[in-house]
Design an enzyme around this catalytic site. Structure first.
Site, PDB file in Angstrom:
ATOM      1  N   GLU A  21       4.344  16.417 -65.876  1.00 46.03           N
ATOM      2  CA  GLU A  21       4.350  17.754 -66.485  1.00 46.03           C
ATOM      3  C   GLU A  21       3.908  17.700 -67.938  1.00 46.03           C
ATOM      4  O   GLU A  21       3.882  16.628 -68.552  1.00 46.03           O
ATOM      5  CB  GLU A  21       5.737  18.390 -66.381  1.00 46.03           C
ATOM      6  CG  GLU A  21       6.808  17.660 -67.157  1.00 46.03           C
ATOM      7  CD  GLU A  21       7.880  18.595 -67.713  1.00 46.03           C
ATOM      8  OE1 GLU A  21       7.539  19.650 -68.272  1.00 46.03           O
ATOM      9  OE2 GLU A  21       9.063  18.241 -67.602  1.00 46.03           O
ATOM     10  N   LYS A  82       4.293  27.692 -73.193  1.00 42.69           N
ATOM     11  CA  LYS A  82       5.106  27.130 -72.110  1.00 42.69           C
ATOM     12  C   LYS A  82       4.925  28.040 -70.898  1.00 42.69           C
ATOM     13  O   LYS A  82       5.241  29.227 -70.952  1.00 42.69           O
ATOM     14  CB  LYS A  82       6.575  27.077 -72.547  1.00 42.69           C
ATOM     15  CG  LYS A  82       7.556  26.669 -71.458  1.00 42.69           C
ATOM     16  CD  LYS A  82       8.974  26.626 -72.012  1.00 42.69           C
ATOM     17  CE  LYS A  82      10.010  26.510 -70.909  1.00 42.69           C
ATOM     18  NZ  LYS A  82      11.387  26.554 -71.429  1.00 42.69           N
ATOM     19  N   VAL A 102       8.373  21.984 -65.087  1.00 43.85           N
ATOM     20  CA  VAL A 102       8.592  21.326 -63.800  1.00 43.85           C
ATOM     21  C   VAL A 102       8.156  22.254 -62.666  1.00 43.85           C
ATOM     22  O   VAL A 102       7.465  21.837 -61.723  1.00 43.85           O
ATOM     23  CB  VAL A 102      10.080  20.921 -63.633  1.00 43.85           C
ATOM     24  CG1 VAL A 102      10.371  20.506 -62.195  1.00 43.85           C
ATOM     25  CG2 VAL A 102      10.434  19.806 -64.609  1.00 43.85           C
ATOM     26  N   ASP A 134      20.940  33.095 -66.927  1.00 45.87           N
ATOM     27  CA  ASP A 134      19.870  32.152 -67.225  1.00 45.87           C
ATOM     28  C   ASP A 134      19.920  30.959 -66.279  1.00 45.87           C
ATOM     29  O   ASP A 134      20.755  30.061 -66.418  1.00 45.87           O
ATOM     30  CB  ASP A 134      19.971  31.682 -68.685  1.00 45.87           C
ATOM     31  CG  ASP A 134      18.757  30.867 -69.118  1.00 45.87           C
ATOM     32  OD1 ASP A 134      17.911  30.553 -68.266  1.00 45.87           O
ATOM     33  OD2 ASP A 134      18.650  30.558 -70.324  1.00 45.87           O
ATOM     34  N   SER A 136      17.013  28.253 -64.505  1.00 48.72           N
ATOM     35  CA  SER A 136      15.608  27.868 -64.565  1.00 48.72           C
ATOM     36  C   SER A 136      14.883  28.166 -63.254  1.00 48.72           C
ATOM     37  O   SER A 136      15.426  27.942 -62.166  1.00 48.72           O
ATOM     38  CB  SER A 136      15.498  26.375 -64.864  1.00 48.72           C
ATOM     39  OG  SER A 136      14.142  25.985 -64.864  1.00 48.72           O
ATOM     40  N   ALA A 137      13.634  28.626 -63.380  1.00 48.77           N
ATOM     41  CA  ALA A 137      12.775  28.804 -62.203  1.00 48.77           C
ATOM     42  C   ALA A 137      12.421  27.459 -61.570  1.00 48.77           C
ATOM     43  O   ALA A 137      11.869  27.419 -60.468  1.00 48.77           O
ATOM     44  CB  ALA A 137      11.512  29.566 -62.582  1.00 48.77           C
ATOM     45  N   LYS A 155      20.118  17.909 -68.303  1.00 54.01           N
ATOM     46  CA  LYS A 155      20.824  17.722 -69.563  1.00 54.01           C
ATOM     47  C   LYS A 155      22.167  18.418 -69.559  1.00 54.01           C
ATOM     48  O   LYS A 155      22.362  19.434 -68.910  1.00 54.01           O
ATOM     49  CB  LYS A 155      19.979  18.239 -70.723  1.00 54.01           C
ATOM     50  CG  LYS A 155      19.126  17.155 -71.344  1.00 54.01           C
ATOM     51  CD  LYS A 155      18.301  17.654 -72.481  1.00 54.01           C
ATOM     52  CE  LYS A 155      17.471  18.827 -72.081  1.00 54.01           C
ATOM     53  NZ  LYS A 155      16.593  18.644 -70.954  1.00 54.01           N
TER      54      LYS A 155
END
Ligand code: PSU
Ligand code: MN
Length: 301
Positions: A21, A82, A102, A134, A136-137, A155
Site C-alpha cells: 500500500e 489519502k 489497505v 468511526d 475503517s472501510a 494499533k
C-alpha cells in the site's frame, strides 16, 4: 490500470508478487525518510523471492508497481490524497495523485490478480465508535475482497476487541503467524487470543489453496505477524503516548480520514522516533513474510 512490466511478467508466469500500500508511505511515515523506507520495503519483498507491486494513483492513472519517479512522487508530493475505495473513481476522473489505503490497495490488487499483500497495521473500529461511528472501510472492503493481508494486527489507538469481533462477523479469517495472540502493532501481543496459529509460509499457502477449493476466498485472510521482540515499543512509553494521543484527538476535534494519520504522527513525535523505528521494522518483517507466502503459493499453483 498501468501494470509495471516486471509485475505483469511475473503474473503471467504465475510467479510470486506482493502488493504494497502507499498511504503508509505518504500519510503514515514522515518525509523525507519515507522514500528510502518505501524502497527498503520493496527490497524486503525481493529478498524473500517475490516481485513488489506498490499501488498508487499517479496523475489519474492507477499504477500496479511504481518506478522510482512515481514512488518519489507519492512519498514527497504535497498534493497526494489519502484514497479509499469510494474515492478511487473521483481521483482518477480528476487526474489527481492518490495514496491507497489497505482497502483501496486490496481492491486494485485483486483486479490485477495479485493475492498477497503486505502492510503495517489494518484499520479497524475506533475507540468511542459507539458515538463517532468511526470504523475503517478496510474491514468492509476486506469482507468482499480476495486477498491475503500480512499485518502486525491493529494499533492500540483502535478498539482491538471490537475490531476482532467485526473480523469474525465479516468472514475475514485470522491466522497468527507463529503466535496464538493477536499482535498489537507497536507491541507483539495485544492481549487478545487467536483461534489459529500457523508456523510456515507453506502452511499459509495450503490454506490459500483450500480457500480456493472451498469457495471461501471472496473475503480476505489476515496473517497476523507480530513485531519482533527486539523491536517492540517500551510498554510504559506506549501506554503514556496512547493516553496523550487520544486526549489530543478529542481536544482538537479531529474526525474522519484525518484520525489515523494524526495519531501516527503524534506517536512518532512524542516517542522521539522510537515508535517510528518499531513501525519500520514491523513493516519490513511483514514484507518479508508476505514475500515468502507469495513464493510458497506460486510453487503450489
Ligand atoms: N495503520 C498503520 N499505518 C497506516 C495505516 C494504518 O499502522 O499508515 C493506514 C492504512 O493505509 C490503512 C489506513 O488502510 O491507515 C486506515 O485509515 P482509516 O482508519 O481512515 O480507514
Ligand atoms: Mn475512519
Amino acid at each position: 490500470m498501468q501494470v509495471h512490466p516486471e509485475v505483469r511478467e511475473a503474473l503471467a508466469e504465475g510467479g510470486a508478487v506482493v502488493a504494497l500500500e502507499s498511504t503508509i508511505i505518504s500519510h503514515g511515515l514522515p518525509r523525507p525518510g519515507n522514500l528510502e523506507i518505501a524502497r527498503q520495503i520493496e527490497q524486503a519483498v525481493r529478498d524473500a523471492g517475490a516481485v513488489p507491486a506498490t499501488i498508487a494513483i499517479v496523475r489519474g492513472v492507477p499504477h500496479i508497481g511504481l518506478d522510482d519517479d512515481a514512488l518519489s512522487q507519492i512519498a514527497w508530493s504535497e498534493d497526494t490524497d489519502k484514497v479509499s475505495v469510494r474515492d478511487l473513481a473521483t481521483v482518477v476522473a480528476k487526474g489527481g495523485n492518490g495514496a491507497t489505503t489497505v482497502a483501496s490497495t486490496a481492491h486494485l490488487a485483486a483486479r490485477a490478480g495479485i493475492e498477497v499483500f503486505a502492510t503495517g497495521g489494518l484499520g479497524g473500529v475506533h475507540r468511542e465508535a459507539r458515538e463517532s461511528w468511526d470504523e475503517s472501510a478496510d474491514l468492509t472492503t476486506l469482507s468482499r475482497t480476495r486477498a491475503v493481508v500480512v499485518c502486525a494486527g491493529v494499533k492500540s489507538i483502535l478498539d482491538v476487541g471490537a475490531t476482532i469481533e467485526r473480523l469474525e462477523t465479516l468472514n475475514i479469517g485470522v491466522l497468527g503467524y507463529r503466535t496464538k495472540s493477536f499482535p498489537g502493532f507497536y507491541r507483539a501481543d495485544s492481549g487478545y487470543a487467536l483461534d489459529w496459529r500457523v508456523d510456515t509460509a507453506a502452511e499459509v499457502a495450503e490454506v490459500m489453496v483450500q480457500r480456493g477449493l472451498l469457495g471461501t476466498d471472496s473475503s480476505a485472510l489476515i496473517v497476523a505477524n507480530p513485531v519482533p521482540a527486539a523491536d517492540e515499543l517500551d510498554a510504559e512509553l506506549h501506554d503514556r503516548t496512547l493516553t496523550g494521543g487520544l486526549a489530543a484527538l478529542r481536544a482538537r476535534g479531529i474526525r474522519g480520514k484525518a484520525v489515523t494519520p494524526f495519531l501516527l504522527e503524534y506517536f512518532h513525535r512524542e516517542t522521539a522516533g522510537a515508535s517510528l523505528t518499531t513501525n519500520v521494522q514491523l513493516v519490513l518483517n511483514n514484507a518479508r513474510v508476505a514475500g515468502e507466502i507469495a513464493a510458497a503459493y506460486s510453487v503450489r499453483r
